[in-house]
Design an enzyme around this catalytic site. Sequence first.
Site, PDB file in Angstrom:
ATOM      1  CG  ASP A   2      -1.740   1.228   1.381  1.00 47.87           C
ATOM      2  OD1 ASP A   2      -2.568   1.488   0.494  1.00 47.87           O
ATOM      3  OD2 ASP A   2      -1.561   1.955   2.368  1.00 47.87           O
ATOM      4  CD  GLU A  46      -3.299  -2.025  -1.250  1.00 41.60           C
ATOM      5  OE1 GLU A  46      -3.797  -0.905  -1.387  1.00 41.60           O
ATOM      6  OE2 GLU A  46      -3.391  -2.689  -0.192  1.00 41.60           O
TER       7      GLU A  46
END
Length: 224
Positions: free
Chosen positions: A48, A119
């Site tokens: 992320d 991610e």
Amino acid sequence: MMPSDDELLAWAEAATGHRFADPALLRRALTHSSMGTESYQRLEFLGDRVLGCAVAAWLYAGHGEAEGKLTARLHALVEGAANARVARRLGVQAHVIMERKARAAGLAGSDNVLGDIAEALVAALFLDGGWAVADAFVRREWGRLIDEGVNLLVDPKSRLQEWALKRRLGTPLYIVIDRQGPDHAPHFTVEASVRGQPPATGTGASKQEAEKAAACALLERLDA
């Protein structure tokens, strides 16, 4: 049936352009918590941040806009639905490693799971190949979202609310009509409705995801 390291490595090289030196890292990026082993969650945390940094640098260099517009673009490009779209394009769904019941419940195709794995893959590429590898992957795959049109990234709940308010129909309602599965792999069914229109349902691994799916289903009907 569990995929072999060779199968995962071959798919990942074709999908990302990178040949992983550490097959265990790739396998962990694709492993759901329902397996009871180390999953993609820690990699997702790192991915992320790497994804956000890569996209922010790319937007800063390529778009001479004010901070507010850059922030809006950034959020649209790295939210769960956008990440899930990237994962689907890469064919991630067929390679998710998860418990059989969780897959049967449709979790391998949910926006939450696919977005998280996207991610995690970014983090795995960063750890295995360095910043240049991860950055090139992000610029290529997330850049395609811009080419596909920013409207694809608009939150469906916001679009449905805008549709309803323009017609003075009030705020859309969302009701959870079913919840199944264990706590680590729940499966929600939500009904979305707007006054004067038949409701639509959607499913997902979280209440929010199911609400978005229901909003999408209702919007498709209304647009038609």
